[in-house]
Motif scaffolding. Sequence first.
Motif, PDB file in Angstrom:
ATOM      1  N   ILE A 187      46.654  67.256  -6.227  1.00 47.65           N
ATOM      2  CA  ILE A 187      47.110  67.336  -4.831  1.00 47.65           C
ATOM      3  C   ILE A 187      47.837  68.659  -4.588  1.00 47.65           C
ATOM      4  N   GLY A 188      48.625  69.112  -5.557  1.00 49.86           N
ATOM      5  CA  GLY A 188      49.357  70.372  -5.408  1.00 49.86           C
ATOM      6  C   GLY A 188      48.410  71.546  -5.249  1.00 49.86           C
ATOM      7  N   ARG A 189      47.378  71.539  -6.037  1.00 45.76           N
ATOM      8  CA  ARG A 189      46.370  72.609  -5.932  1.00 45.76           C
ATOM      9  C   ARG A 189      45.750  72.596  -4.532  1.00 45.76           C
ATOM     10  N   ALA A 190      45.433  71.400  -4.028  1.00 48.21           N
ATOM     11  CA  ALA A 190      44.797  71.293  -2.704  1.00 48.21           C
ATOM     12  C   ALA A 190      45.777  71.700  -1.595  1.00 48.21           C
ATOM     13  N   LEU A 191      47.053  71.386  -1.763  1.00 51.77           N
ATOM     14  CA  LEU A 191      48.049  71.829  -0.763  1.00 51.77           C
ATOM     15  C   LEU A 191      48.135  73.360  -0.769  1.00 51.77           C
ATOM     16  N   ALA A 192      48.139  73.934  -1.962  1.00 49.25           N
ATOM     17  CA  ALA A 192      48.192  75.399  -2.081  1.00 49.25           C
ATOM     18  C   ALA A 192      46.938  76.021  -1.473  1.00 49.25           C
ATOM     19  N   ALA A 193      45.794  75.370  -1.680  1.00 49.09           N
ATOM     20  CA  ALA A 193      44.538  75.885  -1.122  1.00 49.09           C
ATOM     21  C   ALA A 193      44.620  75.922   0.406  1.00 49.09           C
ATOM     22  N   GLU A 194      45.274  74.936   1.013  1.00 51.09           N
ATOM     23  CA  GLU A 194      45.448  74.934   2.480  1.00 51.09           C
ATOM     24  C   GLU A 194      46.293  76.133   2.915  1.00 51.09           C
ATOM     25  N   VAL A 195      47.362  76.411   2.161  1.00 50.19           N
ATOM     26  CA  VAL A 195      48.227  77.557   2.499  1.00 50.19           C
ATOM     27  C   VAL A 195      47.393  78.842   2.475  1.00 50.19           C
ATOM     28  N   VAL A 196      46.607  78.996   1.410  1.00 53.53           N
ATOM     29  CA  VAL A 196      45.796  80.214   1.247  1.00 53.53           C
ATOM     30  C   VAL A 196      44.716  80.285   2.329  1.00 53.53           C
ATOM     31  N   ALA A 197      44.073  79.150   2.606  1.00 54.00           N
ATOM     32  CA  ALA A 197      43.009  79.127   3.627  1.00 54.00           C
ATOM     33  C   ALA A 197      43.568  79.481   5.001  1.00 54.00           C
ATOM     34  N   ARG A 198      44.867  79.222   5.190  1.00 55.78           N
ATOM     35  CA  ARG A 198      45.492  79.538   6.478  1.00 55.78           C
ATOM     36  C   ARG A 198      46.148  80.926   6.461  1.00 55.78           C
ATOM     37  N   GLY A 199      45.846  81.695   5.412  1.00 53.85           N
ATOM     38  CA  GLY A 199      46.241  83.103   5.373  1.00 53.85           C
ATOM     39  C   GLY A 199      47.576  83.394   4.701  1.00 53.85           C
ATOM     40  N   GLY A 200      48.181  82.384   4.108  1.00 51.30           N
ATOM     41  CA  GLY A 200      49.519  82.580   3.543  1.00 51.30           C
ATOM     42  C   GLY A 200      49.529  82.840   2.035  1.00 51.30           C
ATOM     43  N   THR A 223      40.134  62.101  -2.260  1.00 54.49           N
ATOM     44  CA  THR A 223      40.078  63.403  -2.922  1.00 54.49           C
ATOM     45  C   THR A 223      41.381  64.159  -2.591  1.00 54.49           C
ATOM     46  N   PRO A 224      41.810  65.036  -3.499  1.00 57.03           N
ATOM     47  CA  PRO A 224      43.017  65.832  -3.211  1.00 57.03           C
ATOM     48  C   PRO A 224      42.865  66.650  -1.936  1.00 57.03           C
ATOM     49  N   GLU A 225      41.636  67.110  -1.661  1.00 59.58           N
ATOM     50  CA  GLU A 225      41.398  67.957  -0.476  1.00 59.58           C
ATOM     51  C   GLU A 225      41.653  67.169   0.813  1.00 59.58           C
ATOM     52  N   VAL A 226      41.183  65.931   0.854  1.00 62.05           N
ATOM     53  CA  VAL A 226      41.432  65.094   2.042  1.00 62.05           C
ATOM     54  C   VAL A 226      42.936  64.868   2.197  1.00 62.05           C
ATOM     55  N   VAL A 227      43.599  64.609   1.082  1.00 55.30           N
ATOM     56  CA  VAL A 227      45.055  64.373   1.142  1.00 55.30           C
ATOM     57  C   VAL A 227      45.759  65.611   1.700  1.00 55.30           C
ATOM     58  N   ALA A 228      45.360  66.790   1.232  1.00 57.45           N
ATOM     59  CA  ALA A 228      46.018  68.026   1.695  1.00 57.45           C
ATOM     60  C   ALA A 228      45.755  68.266   3.178  1.00 57.45           C
ATOM     61  N   ARG A 229      44.515  68.016   3.619  1.00 55.77           N
ATOM     62  CA  ARG A 229      44.209  68.214   5.053  1.00 55.77           C
ATOM     63  C   ARG A 229      45.049  67.278   5.915  1.00 55.77           C
ATOM     64  N   LYS A 230      45.138  66.026   5.468  1.00 52.72           N
ATOM     65  CA  LYS A 230      45.939  65.041   6.226  1.00 52.72           C
ATOM     66  C   LYS A 230      47.423  65.416   6.171  1.00 52.72           C
ATOM     67  N   ALA A 231      47.833  65.977   5.060  1.00 52.56           N
ATOM     68  CA  ALA A 231      49.239  66.389   4.937  1.00 52.56           C
ATOM     69  C   ALA A 231      49.552  67.465   5.973  1.00 52.56           C
ATOM     70  N   PHE A 232      48.657  68.447   6.098  1.00 51.50           N
ATOM     71  CA  PHE A 232      48.907  69.518   7.078  1.00 51.50           C
ATOM     72  C   PHE A 232      48.827  68.994   8.503  1.00 51.50           C
ATOM     73  N   SER A 233      47.885  68.082   8.766  1.00 54.83           N
ATOM     74  CA  SER A 233      47.846  67.574  10.149  1.00 54.83           C
ATOM     75  C   SER A 233      49.062  66.684  10.394  1.00 54.83           C
ATOM     76  N   GLY A 234      49.546  65.992   9.378  1.00 54.34           N
ATOM     77  CA  GLY A 234      50.782  65.193   9.520  1.00 54.34           C
ATOM     78  C   GLY A 234      51.997  66.082   9.775  1.00 54.34           C
ATOM     79  N   ILE A 235      52.019  67.253   9.129  1.00 50.42           N
ATOM     80  CA  ILE A 235      53.111  68.219   9.371  1.00 50.42           C
ATOM     81  C   ILE A 235      53.029  68.696  10.821  1.00 50.42           C
ATOM     82  N   GLU A 236      51.806  69.014  11.258  1.00 51.82           N
ATOM     83  CA  GLU A 236      51.637  69.509  12.644  1.00 51.82           C
ATOM     84  C   GLU A 236      52.093  68.465  13.664  1.00 51.82           C
TER      85      GLU A 236
END
Length: 286
Positions: free
Chosen positions: A18-31, A228-241
């Motif tokens: 899950i941590g890797r997928a959260l980090a991947a979201e940060v990178v995919a969003r340019g950070g 999947t970790p990727e689904v969890v990370a996507r939902k995490a970011f939309s939950g943050i939003e």
Amino acid sequence: MEHFAPRVGIVTGGAHGIGRALAAEVVARGGLAVLADRDDEGARTTAAELTALGPGRAVAEHLDVADSAAVQALVEKVAAEHGRLDLMANNAGILFSGPLEEFTDHHWSTAIDVNLRGVVAGTRAAYAVMAQQESRRGRPAGVILNTGSLAGLIPAPRMAPYTSTKWAVVGFSQAVRHEAASHGIQVNVLCPGYVDTKLIDEVFEPTASYVRGSFRRNTKALQPRLLTPEVVARKAFSGIEKDKPVIIVGGFAHLSARAMGVAPAVVRAGSRLQAIREERQSRKGA
Ligand SMILES: NC(=O)c1ccc[n+]([C@@H]2O[C@H](COP(=O)([O-])OP(=O)(O)OC[C@H]3O[C@@H](n4cnc5c(N)ncnc54)[C@H](O)[C@@H]3O)[C@@H](O)[C@H]2O)c1
């Protein structure tokens, strides 16, 4: 918040799952994602892979979240080097499985040090940095995302050190959230159902009656399709939003959490049945 694109984010346990997928979201969003993990090689490999994907980048940093002084030092270093910290994902965690009588003091102290004190240390350190940052254009000064679990919302049996620390993470995050709001800091707690990561195969110091592979098998009996970790990370970011206080991920987790609110006796009966079934299985060595 419409689109959360942290410029700088630290993800503990960012090397895998899950941590890797959260980090991947940060990178995919340019950070920039700082993968803070005790698995140095895993973190370096993941950082290189995520950087290759871009458009942001990832770097690896050694961290044992049980060492709160090291957590604080890393948070301060990242904030000083990059001028700010937008996301602190306190995600590193380890799994415990077995009957209460087989857990030792060492199991309990490790569970508390990693799963709870690690989250508390990361939150405190990021809080101090974020409280000094300005919240701009309706955006929070910083976001603290703590990884709890469905096991922090329901009475998950035969994993008492894990369940206890995850309930504590959920309680801690929800309490701190209300104080943090005065500083413009957003605190969310992530509670996924079962996720297909190495965690469910790597029980910490298995107890005498633990049968290899049984946690994954038992998990699939409850929730046949793992997230999947990727689904969890996507939902995490939309939950943050959406600034959801508790970000629940997965149908089984939603159903269980809702039942806990409206029909807790049903969830408790389910937990009792699960405890009996797993106890029988472990006696048979299945
Ligand atoms: N997999 C699931 O079914 C599930 C479900 C709900 C919640 N969670 C939680 O999600 C989080 C991530 O778990 P995962 O499933 O991705 O597991 P994982 O094992 O794939 O990843 C965990 C990462 O944390 C790192 N880590 C472990 N202890 C550490 C420490 N002391 N210091 C620094 N890093 C450390 C590991 O090296 C690894 O990279 C955990 O908090 C876990 O409890 C997992």
